[in-house]
Scaffold this active site. Structure first.
Site, PDB file in Angstrom:
ATOM      1  N   HIS A  70       2.528 -58.245  26.793  1.00 19.13           N
ATOM      2  CA  HIS A  70       3.181 -56.939  26.911  1.00 19.13           C
ATOM      3  C   HIS A  70       3.258 -56.212  25.569  1.00 19.13           C
ATOM      4  O   HIS A  70       3.557 -56.820  24.555  1.00 19.13           O
ATOM      5  CB  HIS A  70       4.599 -57.170  27.464  1.00 19.13           C
ATOM      6  CG  HIS A  70       5.562 -56.071  27.224  1.00 19.13           C
ATOM      7  ND1 HIS A  70       5.955 -55.205  28.201  1.00 19.13           N
ATOM      8  CD2 HIS A  70       6.231 -55.707  26.110  1.00 19.13           C
ATOM      9  CE1 HIS A  70       6.832 -54.350  27.714  1.00 19.13           C
ATOM     10  NE2 HIS A  70       7.022 -54.631  26.451  1.00 19.13           N
TER      11      HIS A  70
ATOM     12  N   GLU B 236       6.098 -53.008  18.956  1.00 16.89           N
ATOM     13  CA  GLU B 236       6.815 -54.272  19.178  1.00 16.89           C
ATOM     14  C   GLU B 236       7.420 -54.791  17.880  1.00 16.89           C
ATOM     15  O   GLU B 236       8.526 -55.314  17.859  1.00 16.89           O
ATOM     16  CB  GLU B 236       5.880 -55.340  19.767  1.00 16.89           C
ATOM     17  CG  GLU B 236       5.368 -55.012  21.154  1.00 16.89           C
ATOM     18  CD  GLU B 236       6.472 -54.812  22.180  1.00 16.89           C
ATOM     19  OE1 GLU B 236       7.484 -55.522  22.120  1.00 16.89           O
ATOM     20  OE2 GLU B 236       6.299 -53.938  23.045  1.00 16.89           O
TER      21      GLU B 236
ATOM     22  N   HIS C  65      11.209 -55.278  17.687  1.00 15.18           N
ATOM     23  CA  HIS C  65      11.702 -56.658  17.787  1.00 15.18           C
ATOM     24  C   HIS C  65      11.524 -57.458  16.509  1.00 15.18           C
ATOM     25  O   HIS C  65      12.100 -58.513  16.348  1.00 15.18           O
ATOM     26  CB  HIS C  65      10.966 -57.398  18.903  1.00 15.18           C
ATOM     27  CG  HIS C  65      10.970 -56.667  20.191  1.00 15.18           C
ATOM     28  ND1 HIS C  65      12.135 -56.362  20.858  1.00 15.18           N
ATOM     29  CD2 HIS C  65       9.968 -56.172  20.950  1.00 15.18           C
ATOM     30  CE1 HIS C  65      11.828 -55.709  21.974  1.00 15.18           C
ATOM     31  NE2 HIS C  65      10.530 -55.576  22.048  1.00 15.18           N
TER      32      HIS C  65
END
Ligand SMILES: *[C@@H]1O[C@H](CO)[C@@H](O)[C@H](O)[C@H]1NC(C)=O
Length: 214
Positions: free
Chosen positions: A66, A72, A76
């Protein structure tokens, strides 16, 4: 595993994502660290195309990771930075790819006989089968049925890891099995795309990649 007999027929990004639950809310939050599990999020591209209402031509016929990498990392990576094994972009994405290969979800599903089909699967059968090979409980996410559809569509399979990168259950004691949009389901803020929810128990469509008509 064979899909159950048909009860009707329905018409169907690398995301990294080793997501950690930054700022996650909920009773399973661990002390001051704010997060305690990493999530390897696998996408089924055919469902992603449907979700974003993009008639992708020839989506991959295998589960991908994903997310978009830069995004990302920005989203994250900052919590991954707390871990020595993940504290740079190179390590974060490298480790994600290593895990993707090690977990080899595609070949596991194939061995389990779980294949895209016009017939439906029971979510519990898929979860049980995956739990039997990985030894931990995965989280499976679906697009809820849309108008004219009878069942939900499988979109994501998440495998959860500890900070030591060992597989662990995605659910844990005291955590509800399923939460809906609007609740403080932490993954909503991290791994879920628009429209995906934890699958309801019951039948689900695992759509074959669309045939493209040229
Ligand atoms: C994972 O969940 C299963 C089923 O609920 C349970 O038997 C097992 O003990 C759990 N494992 C861990 C490490 O919590």
């Amino acid at each position: 595993m064979r899909p159950r007999a048909p009860r009707g027929v329905l018409p169907g990004a690398l995301g990294l994502a080793l997501c950690c639950l930054c700022g996650a809310l909920g009773p399973w939050r661990s002390g001051d660290h704010g997060w305690k599990k990493l999530i390897m999020v696998h996408h089924w591209p055919t469902t992603v195309c449907k979700e974003i209402e993009n008639a992708c031509s020839d989506p991959p016929d295998y589960w991908t990771i994903h997310g978009l990498w830069k995004h990302e990392w920005e989203k994250h990576g900052t919590c991954a930075a707390q871990l020595d094994v993940l504290n740079s972009q190179k390590k974060y994405f490298g480790k994600s790819l290593d895990l993707y290969k090690e977990l080899s979800l595609n070949s596991m599903l194939q061995k389990l006989g779980i294949k895209p089909s016009i017939n439906y699967y029971q979510i519990s059968d898929i979860k049980d089968a995956l739990a039997s090979v990985y030894g931990v409980i995965p989280k499976v996410q679906c697009l809820p049925p849309r108008q004219g559809e009878e069942v939900q569509t499988i979109g994501q399979i998440e495998l959860c890891l500890t900070k030591d990168l060992q597989l662990r259950n995605c659910t844990e004691h005291g955590e509800p099995r399923s939460r809906r949009w609007g609740d403080a389901w932490p993954a909503r803020a991290t791994a879920e795309g628009p429209g995906l929810e934890v699958c309801e128990d019951g039948p689900a469509f695992y759509p074959p990649p669309k045939e493209t008509n040229h």
